[in-house]
Design an enzyme around this catalytic site. Structure first.
Site, PDB file in Angstrom:
ATOM      1  N   ASP A 101      -2.054 -33.571 -15.958  1.00 30.71           N
ATOM      2  CA  ASP A 101      -3.381 -33.009 -15.744  1.00 30.71           C
ATOM      3  C   ASP A 101      -4.073 -33.887 -14.686  1.00 30.71           C
ATOM      4  O   ASP A 101      -3.627 -35.007 -14.425  1.00 30.71           O
ATOM      5  CB  ASP A 101      -4.150 -33.042 -17.074  1.00 30.71           C
ATOM      6  CG  ASP A 101      -5.615 -32.724 -16.902  1.00 30.71           C
ATOM      7  OD1 ASP A 101      -5.921 -31.692 -16.274  1.00 30.71           O
ATOM      8  OD2 ASP A 101      -6.458 -33.505 -17.388  1.00 30.71           O
ATOM      9  N   ASP A 161      -8.117 -33.801 -13.861  1.00 29.46           N
ATOM     10  CA  ASP A 161      -9.476 -34.246 -14.197  1.00 29.46           C
ATOM     11  C   ASP A 161      -9.507 -34.955 -15.544  1.00 29.46           C
ATOM     12  O   ASP A 161      -9.116 -34.394 -16.564  1.00 29.46           O
ATOM     13  CB  ASP A 161     -10.423 -33.045 -14.220  1.00 29.46           C
ATOM     14  CG  ASP A 161     -10.574 -32.447 -12.842  1.00 29.46           C
ATOM     15  OD1 ASP A 161     -11.023 -33.173 -11.947  1.00 29.46           O
ATOM     16  OD2 ASP A 161     -10.214 -31.270 -12.649  1.00 29.46           O
TER      17      ASP A 161
HETATM   18  C1  XBP Z   1     -10.735 -29.621 -15.514  1.00 28.45           C
HETATM   19  C2  XBP Z   1     -11.819 -28.667 -15.294  1.00 28.45           C
HETATM   20  C3  XBP Z   1     -12.217 -28.356 -13.938  1.00 28.45           C
HETATM   21  C4  XBP Z   1     -13.219 -29.185 -13.258  1.00 28.45           C
HETATM   22  C5  XBP Z   1     -13.832 -28.389 -12.133  1.00 28.45           C
HETATM   23  O1  XBP Z   1     -10.021 -29.274 -16.682  1.00 28.45           O
HETATM   24  O2  XBP Z   1     -12.320 -28.085 -16.198  1.00 28.45           O
HETATM   25  O3  XBP Z   1     -12.794 -27.104 -14.048  1.00 28.45           O
HETATM   26  O4  XBP Z   1     -14.216 -29.573 -14.164  1.00 28.45           O
HETATM   27  O5  XBP Z   1     -12.905 -27.852 -11.279  1.00 28.45           O
HETATM   28  P1  XBP Z   1      -8.566 -29.848 -16.895  1.00 28.45           P
HETATM   29  P2  XBP Z   1     -13.279 -26.532 -10.411  1.00 28.45           P
HETATM   30  O6  XBP Z   1      -8.651 -31.315 -16.665  1.00 28.45           O
HETATM   31  O7  XBP Z   1      -8.252 -29.555 -18.332  1.00 28.45           O
HETATM   32  O8  XBP Z   1      -7.637 -29.147 -15.949  1.00 28.45           O
HETATM   33  O9  XBP Z   1     -14.755 -26.522 -10.218  1.00 28.45           O
HETATM   34  O10 XBP Z   1     -12.526 -26.685  -9.118  1.00 28.45           O
HETATM   35  O11 XBP Z   1     -12.820 -25.321 -11.185  1.00 28.45           O
HETATM   36 MG    MG Z   2      -8.396 -32.908 -18.005  1.00 29.24          MG
END
Ligand code: XBP
Ligand code: MG
Length: 257
Positions: free
Chosen positions: A10, A12
Site C-alpha cells: 500500500d 498512503d
Molecule cells: C489511501 C486513500 C487515498 C488518499 C487520496 O488509501 O484513501 O484516497 O487519501 O488519494 P489506501 P486520491 O492507503 O488504503 O490506498 O485523492 O488520489 O484518491
Molecule cells: Mg493506506
C-alpha cells in the site's frame, strides 16, 4: 505454505505518512482556491478516512458533513475538478520533498530487490501521486523497482474491496499465497485478505493506530531500523526488532492467524 515470491505495498500511510500533512493540506488548498469555505481539520479528516479515494471522500463529506451545500447540476464534474486541483497541489508538495518515506522502507525495499523478490504496489491513490512520491521521496528510479503499480480508478471498487489486489495479482500471474501485503489501515487489511492474501503485515500510524486489524499476521508501529526498533502491537517476531527479509520469511512460513 508456498514460497514467498512477491511483496505488495500500500502507499498512503504505509510507505509514507501522507494523509495528515499531505493529502489533507492539498484538499484544503483546492477548496480555498475554488472559493469554498470548507476546511478539513485533522480530526475531521480522520473521520473522512473511513472512505478511501479522494473523489469518494469529497462526496462522502458532502453527504454526511455538509448536506446543505447546494449541489451543482454536474456534481460528478464538480468533484472531479476539485480533485484534479487537489492532485496538482499534492504532487507539487511531493516534488518539493515535503513527505519522506517511513522508517525502514528504503532499507527493506533494497534488501528485497537484492534477494530477487518481486515488488508491486496496490493503492487507492491517483497514479500521479504514486509516481511523484516514489521519484522524489525514494529514488529517481524507484518506479522501475515495482513491476506492477496498481493505483486509483484502474478498478471501480476501491479498498476495502479486494479488486485492486486482485488486479495486481492478475498482472503478476501470482496467487495470494506467495505474497505478503503491507498495509496501514482496516480498509487495506480487508482488501488484501479478501484477495486471498493471508500474510499481511501492518505498520500503524497516527490515524490508524486504533483500527481493527483482524486478519493481519503482524501489527507493528513502523518497519523500524536496527537503531530504531519497532513496537509490536500484535504477532510474533521471534525477538527481531525491525522488519527485514528474515522476519518476512518467518512470518510467511507460519500458519494462518
Ligand atoms: C489511501 C486513500 C487515498 C488518499 C487520496 O488509501 O484513501 O484516497 O487519501 O488519494 P489506501 P486520491 O492507503 O488504503 O490506498 O485523492 O488520489 O484518491
Ligand atoms: Mg493506506
Amino acid at each position: 505454505m508456498a514460497d514467498l515470491k512477491a511483496l505488495i505495498f500500500d502507499v498512503d500511510g504505509t510507505l509514507a505518512d501522507t494523509e495528515r500533512d499531505g493529502h489533507r493540506v492539498a484538499f484544503n488548498k483546492a477548496f480555498e482556491e475554488a472559493g469554498l469555505d470548507w476546511e478539513w481539520s485533522v480530526t475531521l479528516y480522520g473521520r473522512l478516512l473511513a472512505v478511501t479515494g479522494g473523489k469518494e471522500r469529497i462526496r462522502y463529506y458532502l453527504d454526511h458533513y455538509n448536506p446543505d451545500f447546494p449541489r451543482p447540476a454536474d456534481l460528478d464534474g464538480f468533484i472531479a475538478a476539485l480533485h484534479a486541483a487537489k492532485t496538482d497541489h499534492y504532487t507539487r508538495m511531493l516534488s518539493q520533498g515535503l513527505i519522506p518515506m517511513r522508517n525502514g522502507v528504503k532499507r527493506l525495499l533494497q534488501e528485497a530487490r537484492q534477494a530477487g523478490l518481486r515488488l508491486a504496489i496496490a493503492t487507492t491513490t491517483t497514479p500521479a501521486n504514486v509516481s511523484a512520491l516514489l521519484q522524489h521521496s525514494l529514488d529517481p528510479d524507484a518506479e522501475r523497482w515495482f513491476e506492477v503499480i496498481a493505483a486509483g480508478d484502474i478498478v471501480p471498487a476501491k479498498k476495502p474491496a479486494p479488486d485492486i489486489y486482485l488486479w495486481a495479482l492478475d498482472q503478476m500471474g501470482l496467487q495470494g499465497d506467495v505474497c505478503i501485503a503491507f498495509e496501514d489501515s482496516h480498509n487495506g487489511v480487508q482488501s488484501a485478505s479478501q484477495a486471498s492474501i493471508s500474510s499481511i503485515l501492518v505498520t500503524t500510524n497516527g490515524y490508524t493506530a486504533e483500527d481493527d486489524f483482524n486478519g493481519a499476521r503482524l501489527v507493528v508501529d513502523q518497519f523500524g531500523e536496527p537503531e530504531q526498533p519497532f513496537h509490536v502491537k500484535f504477532g510474533e517476531t521471534g525477538g527481531r526488532q525491525f522488519v527485514d527479509l528474515a522476519l518476512l520469511r518467518a512470518l510467511h512460513g507460519r500458519a494462518d492467524p
